[in-house]
Every structure is written in C-alpha cells, then in structure tokens.
Design a protein around this motif. Structure first.
Motif: not given
Length: 189
Positions: A75-90
C-alpha cells in the motif's frame, strides 16, 4: 552491515538516456536528472552522496510498484517514501511528516545505519558503542554459527528478542543488540 536505505517517489520523472544541461550549464547524467525530479529524491541523493562510503542506498523507479510488495511495503506505492530495509526485520519507514530535509534524513541514517543485531568486530565496535544506547551483547562462537543448531538458535532467539517478540516489551529502542565472537575476542572479554 545488512542495512539498506531505499527511496521511492511515484512522481519522479522518467530517465532518458540523454544528458541534460543544468541551470549552471554543466551536464546532468540520467541518474542526476532522476534525483533532481522531486524533493524526496533530492534529499535522498544529497545524503546518499555524503555517506555512500558507510551506507547502502537504492532508488526504486516509479514503474517498479510490484517490487514494493516484495519489501513488505504493501500500500505504499501511491506516496513517496524512504525506508530502512534489513533481512528478517520489518521495514522502518522514515516518517518525515512534511519536514524532509538533508539534516533530518542524515540523522535518521546515522541512527539506523546498523543492523538490529550487529556482529561486533574491530572495525565497528566503537561506532556501534557510541550510538548513545547500552549494548546488549550475545557471545557466540562464530565458527559454529550456521553449523551448530544451538548457536544458530541462540542468534535467532536474540534477533527475535531484539524485535520484541515474546518479551512483552519492545526493547529495541532501549538497547543496541549485537553478537561478538567469544573465541576471537576472548582477551577483550
């Protein structure tokens, strides 16, 4: 260190193969042109350039909305975002509430540029130790992690505890979690 910062902006302009001229007359590459197309991507690009030697950054093209689902960002594809991604963590979404600027995003990157459970080594001990939170260190024999069920289970349980699973209390904001090779660093310990 297993951490990635990713930006997406559905309003970003398509990148052409041709270079373009900036107001100052210098040529812009397609990536520079893409980064300059929205405020979110401009700030993301500024910080990425400054700390590219210590962090990993990724841009998602506006046409890659299907990829967003793979990162658990439904559900994030409609607005801009910046996110931290890490394996096995939300994923940890950078919540800038309209106050997006380089200084605030730089602070977010500095605070979150470490895995939920970091493997402490000589190159990162001081930087992790100086993040302003007490260290919670699980001592392991790294030669056995991955081959010994007890050791792998211990590391997995430490990660789950750091996520707040089963403890009844979310402790990941109070401590920085890490593992340390007890054999290699026995004299230090």
């Amino acid at each position: 260190n297993g951490v990635l910062f990713m930006a997406f902006d559905p309003k970003a302009k398509e990148v052409s193969k041709n270079t373009a001229k900036s107001k100052g007359g210098e040529e812009l590459t397609p990536v520079e042109k893409f980064l300059a197309s929205t405020n979110t991507l401009q700030v993301f690009g500024q910080v990425a350039r400054k700390v590219q030697d210590r962090s990993t950054f990724m841009l998602l093209h506006p046409g890659s909305k299907d990829e967003i689902e793979k990162f658990g960002l439904t559900g994030k594809s409609k607005k801009p975002f910046i996110v931290k991604i890490e394996n096995d963590v939300d994923p940890l979404v950078y919540d800038y509430e309209g106050q997006l600027n380089s200084m605030n995003f730089m602070d977010f990157v500095k605070e979150n540029n470490v895995a939920l459970v970091t493997d402490l080594q000589g190159h990162n001990f001081r930087s992790v130790g100086h993040l302003g939170k007490p260290l919670f260190i699980g001592i392991v024999d790294s030669a056995k992690v991955g081959t010994d069920d007890k050791m792998s289970s211990f590391v997995s349980k430490l990660r789950n505890f750091a996520k707040g699973e089963g403890s009844g209390k979310d402790v990941k904001d109070d401590y920085k979690f890490a593992t340390m090779d007890g054999v290699k660093w026995s004299n230090f310990l």
